[in-house]
Scaffold this motif. Structure first.
Motif, mmCIF file in Angstrom:
data_model
loop_
_atom_site.group_PDB
_atom_site.id
_atom_site.type_symbol
_atom_site.label_atom_id
_atom_site.label_comp_id
_atom_site.label_asym_id
_atom_site.label_seq_id
_atom_site.Cartn_x
_atom_site.Cartn_y
_atom_site.Cartn_z
ATOM 1 N N PHE A 1 -21.339 -3.465 1.641
ATOM 2 C CA PHE A 1 -21.135 -2.061 1.305
ATOM 3 C C PHE A 1 -19.681 -1.833 0.944
ATOM 4 O O PHE A 1 -18.834 -2.693 1.179
ATOM 5 C CB PHE A 1 -21.589 -1.118 2.435
ATOM 6 N N THR A 2 -19.413 -0.691 0.348
ATOM 7 C CA THR A 2 -18.047 -0.253 0.046
ATOM 8 C C THR A 2 -17.855 1.104 0.704
ATOM 9 O O THR A 2 -18.810 1.827 0.964
ATOM 10 C CB THR A 2 -17.787 -0.136 -1.469
ATOM 11 N N PHE A 3 -16.606 1.446 0.962
ATOM 12 C CA PHE A 3 -16.289 2.771 1.506
ATOM 13 C C PHE A 3 -14.844 3.097 1.190
ATOM 14 O O PHE A 3 -14.062 2.226 0.822
ATOM 15 C CB PHE A 3 -16.557 2.828 3.017
ATOM 16 N N GLU A 4 -14.517 4.368 1.328
ATOM 17 C CA GLU A 4 -13.152 4.828 1.117
ATOM 18 C C GLU A 4 -12.595 5.387 2.411
ATOM 19 O O GLU A 4 -13.327 5.984 3.198
ATOM 20 C CB GLU A 4 -13.108 5.892 0.023
ATOM 21 N N SER A 5 -11.316 5.182 2.616
ATOM 22 C CA SER A 5 -10.631 5.704 3.795
ATOM 23 C C SER A 5 -9.593 6.726 3.344
ATOM 24 O O SER A 5 -8.671 6.389 2.597
ATOM 25 C CB SER A 5 -9.939 4.576 4.558
ATOM 26 N N GLU A 6 -9.761 7.948 3.804
ATOM 27 C CA GLU A 6 -8.765 8.973 3.498
ATOM 28 C C GLU A 6 -7.459 8.684 4.231
ATOM 29 O O GLU A 6 -6.381 8.970 3.721
ATOM 30 C CB GLU A 6 -9.294 10.352 3.874
ATOM 31 N N ASP A 7 -7.551 8.110 5.442
ATOM 32 C CA ASP A 7 -6.353 7.813 6.230
ATOM 33 C C ASP A 7 -5.428 6.828 5.519
ATOM 34 O O ASP A 7 -4.214 6.941 5.600
ATOM 35 C CB ASP A 7 -6.729 7.246 7.596
ATOM 36 N N TYR A 8 -6.020 5.842 4.839
ATOM 37 C CA TYR A 8 -5.222 4.822 4.166
ATOM 38 C C TYR A 8 -5.168 5.018 2.651
ATOM 39 O O TYR A 8 -4.437 4.309 1.969
ATOM 40 C CB TYR A 8 -5.749 3.422 4.497
ATOM 41 N N GLY A 9 -5.973 5.937 2.123
ATOM 42 C CA GLY A 9 -5.968 6.200 0.686
ATOM 43 C C GLY A 9 -6.421 5.020 -0.140
ATOM 44 O O GLY A 9 -5.922 4.790 -1.243
ATOM 45 N N LYS A 10 -7.367 4.247 0.402
ATOM 46 C CA LYS A 10 -7.840 3.051 -0.277
ATOM 47 C C LYS A 10 -9.360 2.983 -0.228
ATOM 48 O O LYS A 10 -9.994 3.594 0.616
ATOM 49 C CB LYS A 10 -7.302 1.780 0.403
ATOM 50 N N ALA A 11 -9.918 2.161 -1.131
ATOM 51 C CA ALA A 11 -11.338 1.815 -1.099
ATOM 52 C C ALA A 11 -11.438 0.400 -0.546
ATOM 53 O O ALA A 11 -10.539 -0.426 -0.743
ATOM 54 C CB ALA A 11 -11.931 1.884 -2.497
ATOM 55 N N TYR A 12 -12.538 0.132 0.151
ATOM 56 C CA TYR A 12 -12.743 -1.171 0.777
ATOM 57 C C TYR A 12 -14.106 -1.723 0.390
ATOM 58 O O TYR A 12 -15.048 -0.976 0.147
ATOM 59 C CB TYR A 12 -12.664 -1.054 2.308
ATOM 60 N N ILE A 13 -14.187 -3.050 0.369
ATOM 61 C CA ILE A 13 -15.438 -3.743 0.075
ATOM 62 C C ILE A 13 -15.646 -4.798 1.157
ATOM 63 O O ILE A 13 -14.696 -5.482 1.547
ATOM 64 C CB ILE A 13 -15.410 -4.376 -1.336
ATOM 65 N N LEU A 14 -16.888 -4.889 1.656
ATOM 66 C CA LEU A 14 -17.248 -5.902 2.639
ATOM 67 C C LEU A 14 -18.292 -6.811 2.033
ATOM 68 O O LEU A 14 -19.256 -6.337 1.434
ATOM 69 C CB LEU A 14 -17.757 -5.247 3.926
ATOM 70 N N LEU A 15 -18.081 -8.124 2.178
ATOM 71 C CA LEU A 15 -18.906 -9.135 1.515
ATOM 72 C C LEU A 15 -19.474 -10.118 2.525
ATOM 73 O O LEU A 15 -18.816 -10.446 3.521
ATOM 74 C CB LEU A 15 -18.060 -9.924 0.512
ATOM 75 N N ILE A 16 -20.692 -10.605 2.232
ATOM 76 C CA ILE A 16 -21.305 -11.687 2.998
ATOM 77 C C ILE A 16 -21.749 -12.765 2.015
ATOM 78 O O ILE A 16 -22.005 -12.471 0.845
ATOM 79 C CB ILE A 16 -22.500 -11.200 3.849
ATOM 80 N N PRO A 17 -21.844 -14.016 2.465
ATOM 81 C CA PRO A 17 -22.285 -15.074 1.552
ATOM 82 C C PRO A 17 -23.666 -14.771 0.969
ATOM 83 O O PRO A 17 -24.565 -14.300 1.678
ATOM 84 C CB PRO A 17 -22.338 -16.315 2.445
ATOM 85 N N ALA A 18 -23.830 -14.994 -0.326
ATOM 86 C CA ALA A 18 -25.116 -14.762 -0.989
ATOM 87 C C ALA A 18 -26.172 -15.653 -0.362
ATOM 88 O O ALA A 18 -25.907 -16.796 0.001
ATOM 89 C CB ALA A 18 -25.001 -15.053 -2.486
ATOM 90 N N GLY A 19 -27.357 -15.104 -0.215
ATOM 91 C CA GLY A 19 -28.468 -15.870 0.330
ATOM 92 C C GLY A 19 -28.524 -15.910 1.842
ATOM 93 O O GLY A 19 -29.358 -16.600 2.413
ATOM 94 N N SER A 20 -27.653 -15.166 2.516
ATOM 95 C CA SER A 20 -27.668 -15.126 3.979
ATOM 96 C C SER A 20 -28.935 -14.441 4.464
ATOM 97 O O SER A 20 -29.397 -13.467 3.872
ATOM 98 C CB SER A 20 -26.462 -14.352 4.516
ATOM 99 N N GLU A 21 -29.479 -14.955 5.551
ATOM 100 C CA GLU A 21 -30.652 -14.349 6.174
ATOM 101 C C GLU A 21 -30.211 -13.213 7.083
ATOM 102 O O GLU A 21 -29.110 -13.263 7.651
ATOM 103 C CB GLU A 21 -31.419 -15.400 6.983
ATOM 104 N N PRO A 22 -31.037 -12.176 7.250
ATOM 105 C CA PRO A 22 -30.648 -11.013 8.058
ATOM 106 C C PRO A 22 -30.196 -11.351 9.481
ATOM 107 O O PRO A 22 -29.254 -10.746 9.977
ATOM 108 C CB PRO A 22 -31.915 -10.154 8.078
ATOM 109 N N GLU A 23 -30.820 -12.306 10.148
ATOM 110 C CA GLU A 23 -30.449 -12.639 11.518
ATOM 111 C C GLU A 23 -29.360 -13.714 11.601
ATOM 112 O O GLU A 23 -28.866 -14.028 12.678
ATOM 113 C CB GLU A 23 -31.673 -13.102 12.320
ATOM 114 N N GLU A 24 -29.009 -14.281 10.468
ATOM 115 C CA GLU A 24 -28.022 -15.354 10.433
ATOM 116 C C GLU A 24 -26.634 -14.794 10.721
ATOM 117 O O GLU A 24 -26.244 -13.750 10.204
ATOM 118 C CB GLU A 24 -28.044 -15.999 9.039
ATOM 119 N N GLN A 25 -25.877 -15.499 11.565
ATOM 120 C CA GLN A 25 -24.519 -15.079 11.867
ATOM 121 C C GLN A 25 -23.594 -15.619 10.771
ATOM 122 O O GLN A 25 -23.533 -16.835 10.546
ATOM 123 C CB GLN A 25 -24.081 -15.589 13.227
#
Length: 95
Positions: free
Chosen positions: A24-48
Motif C-alpha cells: 500500500f501507499t500512504f501520505e503523512s501530513e507530519d512529514y509532508g511525504k508519500a510512502y510506499i510499502l513493498l513485499i516480494p512478488a509471489g509471497s503467500e499471505p501467511e508467509e513471513q
C-alpha cells in the motif's frame, strides 16, 4: 488498480532486478511525504517476509510507478511507518 499496476521492479547496485508487490501507499501530513510499502512478488499471505518501505514523490496520478524511491533516514520516521504498517496488518478492513 490492476495486478500489473500493483507491481514494481527494484534494481540493486549490481543491476539485479527484483519484482515486488505494492502492499500500500500512504501520505503523512507530519512529514509532508508519500510512502510506499513493498513485499516480494509471489509471497503467500501467511508467509513471513520482509516489508520494504520508502518515501517517494508521487507522479501526476498520485502513484509511485515511475517515481524515484528514497530511503527513510530518521528513527522517528521509521517509527511512524511501522505504526501505519501495524495498523494495516491488524485491521482486516484495510487489507
Amino acid at each position: 488498480m490492476s495486478e500489473q499496476e500493483k507491481m514494481i521492479t527494484l534494481v540493486d547496485a549490481d543491476g539485479n532486478e527484483t519484482l515486488y508487490e505494492i502492499l500500500f501507499t500512504f501520505e503523512s501530513e507530519d512529514y509532508g511525504k508519500a510512502y510506499i510499502l513493498l513485499i516480494p512478488a509471489g509471497s503467500e499471505p501467511e508467509e513471513q517476509v520482509d516489508v520494504l518501505a520508502f518515501s517517494f514523490d508521487p507522479d501526476e496520478d498520485g502513484q509511485a510507478k515511475n517515481a524515484e524511491l528514497y530511503d527513510i533516514e530518521s528513527e522517528e520516521e521509521w517509527d511512524m511507518v511501522e505504526g501505519v504498517l501495524d495498523a494495516f496488518l491488524n485491521d482486516e478492513k484495510l487489507q
